[in-house]
Design an enzyme around this catalytic site. Structure first.
Site, PDB file in Angstrom:
ATOM      1  N   HIS A 116       0.878  -1.165   0.000  1.00 23.12           N
ATOM      2  CA  HIS A 116       0.000   0.000   0.000  1.00 23.12           C
ATOM      3  C   HIS A 116       0.920   1.220   0.000  1.00 23.12           C
ATOM      4  O   HIS A 116       1.614   1.471   0.983  1.00 23.12           O
ATOM      5  CB  HIS A 116      -0.899   0.022   1.237  1.00 23.12           C
ATOM      6  CG  HIS A 116      -1.798  -1.165   1.338  1.00 23.12           C
ATOM      7  ND1 HIS A 116      -2.931  -1.303   0.574  1.00 23.12           N
ATOM      8  CD2 HIS A 116      -1.726  -2.265   2.107  1.00 23.12           C
ATOM      9  CE1 HIS A 116      -3.528  -2.440   0.874  1.00 23.12           C
ATOM     10  NE2 HIS A 116      -2.818  -3.052   1.789  1.00 23.12           N
ATOM     11  N   ALA A 117       0.936   1.926  -1.096  1.00 16.41           N
ATOM     12  CA  ALA A 117       1.856   3.055  -1.221  1.00 16.41           C
ATOM     13  C   ALA A 117       1.427   4.191  -0.295  1.00 16.41           C
ATOM     14  O   ALA A 117       0.283   4.640  -0.320  1.00 16.41           O
ATOM     15  CB  ALA A 117       1.881   3.554  -2.659  1.00 16.41           C
TER      16      ALA A 117
END
Length: 210
Positions: A116-117
């Protein structure tokens, strides 16, 4: 770890074959904060050339130890009542895999990543090296421009980023509605004056890639 166990499907499904299909449930664990570090290397002067990315998964011994410990913990959970009454078999890594060396080998062979950036537009004080927005989501140096998604988090949360993003977004949205955010353009305009525009970039689901 994937285990055979009953579950409640969202809708009824017809059994596969006369004997019906086997029900399966999956349980997994991962590390939110790792000691291992990856790296990005520029391999060419060509700006269109892809860099070499090394994830460095489980290269630090503490990370591997914690992953093996997680398997032991999940097995203890599976043995607890009433869950144990519904489990028929452990499909990975399998109950025959018991020694530390074998479990480490199984983890290394089956390692995966779910990303999850976050943190590319981080919250912090103005004029610090990495900060882009303040605590209200206001972009530094602008009036009426807000950002609210997982990218403003300065660190990695130890739970799914979607939940923390929604909570933070709701808080900032409430502040905007109540006029608690600092920019002057949120105040009521003077008589005969057009209200200033407020632009909010807000995403309620996490930015993710695999």
């Amino acid at each position: 770890m994937r285990r055979t166990a009953p579950h409640r499907p969202c809708r009824r499904r017809r059994p596969r074959g006369r004997g019906g299909g086997r029900r399966r449930a999956a349980a997994g664990h991962g590390l939110s904060r790792t000691a291992s570090r990856g790296g990005i290397e520029i391999v060419s002067r060509d700006p269109d050339a892809a860099p070499r990315i090394g994830l460095g998964l489980l290269e630090h011994p503490d990370d591997l130890r914690r992953m093996v410990s997680g398997i032991h913990h999940m097995r203890q959970v599976a043995k607890s009542s009433p869950l144990r009454n519904h489990i028929k078999a452990e499909t990975w890594p399998g109950l025959v895999v018991t020694t530390g060396a074998d479990l480490e080998r199984a983890v290394l062979e089956g390692k995966n990543i779910c990303c999850h950036a976050i943190g590319t537009c981080v919250m912090g004080r103005e004029r610090t090296s990495a900060a882009v927005v303040d605590q209200s989501g206001t972009v530094h140096g602008t009036d009426g421009l807000y950002v609210m998604d997982a990218l403003i988090r300065p660190d990695i949360p130890e739970l799914p980023t979607g939940t923390t993003t929604m909570m933070s977004a709701e808080r900032i949205a409430d502040d905007l509605r109540q006029g608690d955010c600092p920019p002057d353009n949120l105040r009521e305009p003077a008589a005969g004056q057009r209200p200033a525009r407020t632009h909010v970039a807000m995403r309620f689901c996490q930015t993710s890639y695999a």
